[in-house]
Motif scaffolding. Structure first.
Motif, PDB file in Angstrom:
ATOM      1  N   TYR A  71      48.841 120.523   5.349  1.00 25.15           N
ATOM      2  CA  TYR A  71      47.270 119.700   5.521  1.00 25.15           C
ATOM      3  C   TYR A  71      46.890 118.428   6.006  1.00 25.15           C
ATOM      4  CZ  TYR A  71      48.349 123.969   8.369  1.00 25.15           C
ATOM      5  OH  TYR A  71      49.237 125.246   8.939  1.00 25.15           O
ATOM      6  N   ASP A  72      46.502 118.135   4.186  1.00 27.49           N
ATOM      7  CA  ASP A  72      46.083 117.249   4.058  1.00 27.49           C
ATOM      8  C   ASP A  72      46.808 116.049   3.663  1.00 27.49           C
ATOM      9  OD1 ASP A  72      44.519 115.195   2.561  1.00 27.49           O
ATOM     10  OD2 ASP A  72      44.930 116.319  -0.073  1.00 27.49           O
ATOM     11  N   CYS A  73      48.328 116.439   3.557  1.00 30.52           N
ATOM     12  CA  CYS A  73      48.717 115.341   3.511  1.00 30.52           C
ATOM     13  C   CYS A  73      49.066 114.480   5.032  1.00 30.52           C
ATOM     14  CB  CYS A  73      50.571 115.628   3.829  1.00 30.52           C
ATOM     15  SG  CYS A  73      50.785 116.159   1.708  1.00 30.52           S
ATOM     16  N   VAL A  74      49.014 115.585   5.823  1.00 33.07           N
ATOM     17  CA  VAL A  74      49.284 114.764   7.773  1.00 33.07           C
ATOM     18  C   VAL A  74      48.260 113.813   7.830  1.00 33.07           C
ATOM     19  CG1 VAL A  74      49.004 115.831   9.731  1.00 33.07           C
ATOM     20  CG2 VAL A  74      50.409 116.528   8.299  1.00 33.07           C
ATOM     21  N   ASP A  75      46.515 114.576   7.446  1.00 32.84           N
ATOM     22  CA  ASP A  75      45.824 113.970   7.864  1.00 32.84           C
ATOM     23  C   ASP A  75      45.267 112.131   6.948  1.00 32.84           C
ATOM     24  OD1 ASP A  75      44.155 115.523   8.988  1.00 32.84           O
ATOM     25  OD2 ASP A  75      43.305 116.510   6.795  1.00 32.84           O
ATOM     26  N   ARG A  76      46.500 112.105   5.604  1.00 33.29           N
ATOM     27  CA  ARG A  76      46.656 110.964   5.145  1.00 33.29           C
ATOM     28  C   ARG A  76      47.247 110.330   5.363  1.00 33.29           C
ATOM     29  NH1 ARG A  76      46.732 113.533  -0.543  1.00 33.29           N
ATOM     30  NH2 ARG A  76      47.738 111.366  -1.055  1.00 33.29           N
ATOM     31  N   SER A  77      48.933 110.721   6.312  1.00 32.04           N
ATOM     32  CA  SER A  77      49.644 110.225   7.060  1.00 32.04           C
ATOM     33  C   SER A  77      49.076 109.310   7.596  1.00 32.04           C
ATOM     34  CB  SER A  77      51.165 111.149   6.826  1.00 32.04           C
ATOM     35  OG  SER A  77      52.495 110.577   7.634  1.00 32.04           O
ATOM     36  N   ILE A  78      48.397 110.023   8.631  1.00 28.88           N
ATOM     37  CA  ILE A  78      47.908 108.978   9.765  1.00 28.88           C
ATOM     38  C   ILE A  78      47.139 108.168   9.470  1.00 28.88           C
ATOM     39  CG2 ILE A  78      46.507 109.715  11.496  1.00 28.88           C
ATOM     40  CD1 ILE A  78      49.034 110.808  12.299  1.00 28.88           C
ATOM     41  N   GLU A  79      46.140 108.607   9.214  1.00 29.20           N
ATOM     42  CA  GLU A  79      45.263 107.517   8.023  1.00 29.20           C
ATOM     43  C   GLU A  79      46.256 106.288   7.114  1.00 29.20           C
ATOM     44  OE1 GLU A  79      42.156 106.954   4.279  1.00 29.20           O
ATOM     45  OE2 GLU A  79      42.062 108.996   5.373  1.00 29.20           O
ATOM     46  N   LYS A  80      46.975 106.008   7.051  1.00 27.54           N
ATOM     47  CA  LYS A  80      47.932 105.285   6.548  1.00 27.54           C
ATOM     48  C   LYS A  80      48.878 104.864   7.619  1.00 27.54           C
ATOM     49  CE  LYS A  80      50.570 105.189   1.798  1.00 27.54           C
ATOM     50  NZ  LYS A  80      51.736 106.063   1.427  1.00 27.54           N
ATOM     51  N   LEU A  81      49.054 104.664   8.528  1.00 28.28           N
ATOM     52  CA  LEU A  81      50.173 104.352   9.879  1.00 28.28           C
ATOM     53  C   LEU A  81      48.809 103.808  10.236  1.00 28.28           C
ATOM     54  CD1 LEU A  81      52.039 107.873  10.803  1.00 28.28           C
ATOM     55  CD2 LEU A  81      53.342 105.297   9.790  1.00 28.28           C
ATOM     56  N   SER A  82      47.910 104.114  10.386  1.00 24.45           N
ATOM     57  CA  SER A  82      46.434 103.342  11.587  1.00 24.45           C
ATOM     58  C   SER A  82      46.460 102.515  10.653  1.00 24.45           C
ATOM     59  CB  SER A  82      45.449 104.249  11.482  1.00 24.45           C
ATOM     60  OG  SER A  82      45.628 105.707  11.817  1.00 24.45           O
ATOM     61  N   LYS A  83      46.669 102.506   9.463  1.00 25.62           N
ATOM     62  CA  LYS A  83      45.884 101.208   8.658  1.00 25.62           C
ATOM     63  C   LYS A  83      46.904 100.052   9.089  1.00 25.62           C
ATOM     64  CE  LYS A  83      42.350 103.036   4.905  1.00 25.62           C
ATOM     65  NZ  LYS A  83      42.594 103.249   3.935  1.00 25.62           N
ATOM     66  N   GLN A  84      47.770 100.828   8.541  1.00 25.64           N
ATOM     67  CA  GLN A  84      49.297  99.908   8.698  1.00 25.64           C
ATOM     68  C   GLN A  84      48.930  98.499   9.342  1.00 25.64           C
ATOM     69  OE1 GLN A  84      53.071 101.221   8.112  1.00 25.64           O
ATOM     70  NE2 GLN A  84      52.617 102.524   6.486  1.00 25.64           N
ATOM     71  N   MET A  85      49.214  99.583  11.061  1.00 23.98           N
ATOM     72  CA  MET A  85      49.264  99.018  12.699  1.00 23.98           C
ATOM     73  C   MET A  85      47.876  98.005  12.539  1.00 23.98           C
ATOM     74  SD  MET A  85      50.049 102.208  14.855  1.00 23.98           S
ATOM     75  CE  MET A  85      51.276 103.506  14.292  1.00 23.98           C
ATOM     76  N   SER A  86      46.954  98.486  11.874  1.00 21.88           N
ATOM     77  CA  SER A  86      45.956  97.698  12.299  1.00 21.88           C
ATOM     78  C   SER A  86      45.944  95.834  11.272  1.00 21.88           C
ATOM     79  CB  SER A  86      44.114  97.875  11.318  1.00 21.88           C
ATOM     80  OG  SER A  86      43.870  99.373  12.380  1.00 21.88           O
ATOM     81  N   ARG A  87      45.930  95.952  10.500  1.00 20.10           N
ATOM     82  CA  ARG A  87      46.321  95.348   8.687  1.00 20.10           C
ATOM     83  C   ARG A  87      47.543  94.158   9.837  1.00 20.10           C
ATOM     84  NH1 ARG A  87      49.721  96.282   4.003  1.00 20.10           N
ATOM     85  NH2 ARG A  87      49.220  93.420   3.297  1.00 20.10           N
ATOM     86  N   PHE A  88      48.590  95.286  10.178  1.00 15.65           N
ATOM     87  CA  PHE A  88      49.076  93.468  11.467  1.00 15.65           C
ATOM     88  C   PHE A  88      49.232  93.491  12.174  1.00 15.65           C
ATOM     89  CE2 PHE A  88      51.342  95.047   7.385  1.00 15.65           C
ATOM     90  CZ  PHE A  88      51.479  94.186   6.648  1.00 15.65           C
TER      91      PHE A  88
END
Length: 175
Positions: A71-88
Protein backbone atom coordinates in the motif's frame (compact mmCIF):
# COMPACT_ATOMS: atom_id res chain seq x y z
CA UNK A 1 -8.35 5.66 -17.67
CA UNK A 2 -8.38 1.90 -17.50
CA UNK A 3 -6.08 0.23 -14.94
CA UNK A 4 -4.67 -3.26 -15.52
CA UNK A 5 -3.33 -4.86 -12.33
CA UNK A 6 -1.05 -7.91 -12.39
CA UNK A 7 1.16 -9.70 -9.92
CA UNK A 8 4.52 -11.41 -10.13
CA UNK A 9 5.43 -13.97 -7.45
CA UNK A 10 2.32 -12.63 -5.72
CA UNK A 11 -1.44 -12.47 -6.20
CA UNK A 12 -2.75 -9.04 -5.18
CA UNK A 13 -5.73 -9.21 -2.83
CA UNK A 14 -9.07 -7.72 -3.84
CA UNK A 15 -8.56 -4.97 -1.25
CA UNK A 16 -5.18 -4.06 -2.76
CA UNK A 17 -6.68 -4.08 -6.27
CA UNK A 18 -9.49 -1.77 -5.12
CA UNK A 19 -6.96 0.56 -3.48
CA UNK A 20 -4.84 0.67 -6.65
CA UNK A 21 -7.86 1.44 -8.81
CA UNK A 22 -9.05 4.13 -6.38
CA UNK A 23 -5.62 5.79 -6.22
CA UNK A 24 -5.13 5.69 -9.99
CA UNK A 25 -8.56 7.28 -10.48
CA UNK A 26 -6.97 10.43 -9.06
CA UNK A 27 -4.88 10.59 -12.23
CA UNK A 28 -8.02 10.15 -14.39
CA UNK A 29 -8.58 13.89 -14.57
CA UNK A 30 -5.38 14.30 -16.59
CA UNK A 31 -6.26 11.82 -19.34
CA UNK A 32 -9.11 10.65 -21.53
CA UNK A 33 -10.84 7.32 -20.95
CA UNK A 34 -8.80 5.70 -23.73
CA UNK A 35 -5.55 5.78 -21.76
CA UNK A 36 -4.43 2.58 -20.00
CA UNK A 37 -2.28 2.25 -16.92
CA UNK A 38 -0.44 -0.97 -16.13
CA UNK A 39 0.38 -1.74 -12.52
CA UNK A 40 2.48 -4.76 -11.55
CA UNK A 41 2.83 -5.76 -7.91
CA UNK A 42 5.95 -7.85 -7.36
CA UNK A 43 6.81 -9.77 -4.20
CA UNK A 44 10.53 -9.85 -3.55
CA UNK A 45 12.34 -11.40 -0.58
CA UNK A 46 11.16 -9.07 2.18
CA UNK A 47 9.83 -6.22 0.07
CA UNK A 48 7.16 -5.43 -2.44
CA UNK A 49 7.75 -3.53 -5.64
CA UNK A 50 5.11 -1.68 -7.62
CA UNK A 51 5.87 -0.86 -11.24
CA UNK A 52 3.35 1.53 -12.77
CA UNK A 53 3.32 2.61 -16.41
CA UNK A 54 0.93 4.98 -18.16
CA UNK A 55 1.28 5.00 -21.93
CA UNK A 56 -0.36 8.21 -23.07
CA UNK A 57 -0.14 8.18 -26.86
CA UNK A 58 3.63 8.26 -27.20
CA UNK A 59 4.43 9.79 -23.83
CA UNK A 60 5.23 7.24 -21.15
CA UNK A 61 5.01 7.95 -17.45
CA UNK A 62 6.64 5.28 -15.29
CA UNK A 63 7.37 4.71 -11.64
CA UNK A 64 9.04 1.90 -9.77
CA UNK A 65 8.83 1.87 -5.98
CA UNK A 66 10.02 -0.65 -3.37
CA UNK A 67 8.78 -0.86 0.22
CA UNK A 68 7.83 -3.42 2.86
CA UNK A 69 4.14 -2.58 2.46
CA UNK A 70 2.43 -2.79 -0.95
CA UNK A 71 0.00 0.00 0.00
CA UNK A 72 2.95 2.30 0.71
CA UNK A 73 4.35 1.39 -2.72
CA UNK A 74 1.08 2.39 -4.37
CA UNK A 75 0.96 5.75 -2.55
CA UNK A 76 4.56 6.58 -3.41
CA UNK A 77 4.04 5.46 -7.01
CA UNK A 78 1.08 7.84 -7.46
CA UNK A 79 3.14 10.64 -5.92
CA UNK A 80 6.03 9.90 -8.29
CA UNK A 81 3.78 9.86 -11.37
CA UNK A 82 2.11 13.14 -10.36
CA UNK A 83 5.51 14.78 -9.90
CA UNK A 84 6.61 13.59 -13.35
CA UNK A 85 3.48 15.07 -14.92
CA UNK A 86 3.88 18.37 -13.07
CA UNK A 87 7.58 18.61 -13.82
CA UNK A 88 7.06 18.35 -17.56
CA UNK A 89 3.70 20.16 -17.68
CA UNK A 90 4.76 23.04 -19.96
CA UNK A 91 6.64 20.78 -22.37
CA UNK A 92 3.70 18.36 -22.57
CA UNK A 93 1.23 21.20 -23.10
CA UNK A 94 3.24 22.32 -26.13
CA UNK A 95 3.46 18.78 -27.51
CA UNK A 96 -0.25 17.96 -27.08
CA UNK A 97 -1.74 21.40 -27.70
CA UNK A 98 -5.34 21.07 -28.86
CA UNK A 99 -5.63 17.32 -28.21
CA UNK A 100 -8.53 16.07 -26.10
CA UNK A 101 -6.60 13.12 -24.69
CA UNK A 102 -4.78 15.31 -22.18
CA UNK A 103 -6.05 17.95 -19.78
CA UNK A 104 -3.00 19.53 -18.21
CA UNK A 105 -4.87 22.51 -16.77
CA UNK A 106 -5.48 20.56 -13.58
CA UNK A 107 -1.84 19.62 -13.10
CA UNK A 108 -0.35 21.58 -10.22
CA UNK A 109 2.73 23.65 -10.89
CA UNK A 110 5.77 22.01 -9.37
CA UNK A 111 7.16 23.66 -6.25
CA UNK A 112 10.79 23.38 -7.30
CA UNK A 113 12.16 25.60 -9.97
CA UNK A 114 11.90 24.04 -13.40
CA UNK A 115 15.24 22.64 -14.43
CA UNK A 116 16.20 23.25 -18.01
CA UNK A 117 16.77 20.10 -20.01
CA UNK A 118 19.93 20.46 -22.01
CA UNK A 119 22.07 18.22 -24.14
CA UNK A 120 25.67 18.46 -23.02
CA UNK A 121 27.22 16.06 -25.50
CA UNK A 122 26.41 14.67 -28.93
CA UNK A 123 28.06 11.65 -30.42
CA UNK A 124 27.88 10.08 -33.87
CA UNK A 125 28.84 6.53 -34.60
CA UNK A 126 28.42 3.99 -37.34
CA UNK A 127 25.81 1.29 -36.75
CA UNK A 128 27.56 -2.04 -37.07
CA UNK A 129 25.47 -5.11 -37.95
CA UNK A 130 25.76 -7.70 -35.17
CA UNK A 131 23.79 -10.17 -33.10
CA UNK A 132 22.34 -9.41 -29.68
CA UNK A 133 25.06 -11.51 -28.02
CA UNK A 134 27.79 -9.57 -29.81
CA UNK A 135 26.17 -6.28 -28.76
CA UNK A 136 26.14 -7.40 -25.11
CA UNK A 137 29.85 -8.20 -25.33
CA UNK A 138 30.56 -4.78 -26.87
CA UNK A 139 28.52 -3.06 -24.16
CA UNK A 140 30.40 -4.90 -21.42
CA UNK A 141 33.77 -4.12 -23.04
CA UNK A 142 32.85 -0.43 -23.07
CA UNK A 143 31.47 -0.68 -19.49
CA UNK A 144 28.30 1.11 -20.58
CA UNK A 145 24.79 0.39 -19.37
CA UNK A 146 23.40 0.32 -22.95
CA UNK A 147 24.57 -0.18 -26.52
CA UNK A 148 22.92 0.81 -29.83
CA UNK A 149 23.45 -1.54 -32.78
CA UNK A 150 22.01 -2.77 -36.06
CA UNK A 151 20.49 -6.19 -35.42
CA UNK A 152 21.79 -8.47 -38.17
CA UNK A 153 18.84 -10.85 -37.72
CA UNK A 154 16.01 -8.31 -38.03
CA UNK A 155 17.85 -5.52 -39.91
CA UNK A 156 16.53 -2.95 -37.42
CA UNK A 157 18.17 -0.61 -34.93
CA UNK A 158 18.13 -2.13 -31.44
CA UNK A 159 19.38 -1.14 -28.01
CA UNK A 160 20.69 -3.70 -25.57
CA UNK A 161 20.79 -2.59 -21.93
CA UNK A 162 21.73 -3.86 -18.49
CA UNK A 163 18.79 -4.18 -16.11
CA UNK A 164 18.81 -3.52 -12.35
CA UNK A 165 18.68 -7.28 -11.74
CA UNK A 166 21.94 -7.66 -13.77
CA UNK A 167 20.15 -9.37 -16.64
CA UNK A 168 19.92 -7.82 -20.11
CA UNK A 169 17.09 -6.31 -22.09
CA UNK A 170 16.69 -5.48 -25.78
CA UNK A 171 14.70 -2.59 -27.21
CA UNK A 172 13.62 -3.30 -30.77
CA UNK A 173 12.48 -0.50 -33.06
CA UNK A 174 9.32 -0.74 -35.14
CA UNK A 175 8.52 1.52 -38.08
Amino acid sequence: MRTIITGKNYTPSEKLKETIEKKFQKLDKYFSDEITSNVMVIKEKSNYKVEATINARGTIFRSEVKAQDPYDCVDRSIEKLSKQMSRFKSKLQKKYKGQKDFTFAELPEIEDEQEELKVVKKKKFELVPMTVDEAIVQMELLTHSFYVFLNIESDTVNVVYKRDDNDYGVLETVY
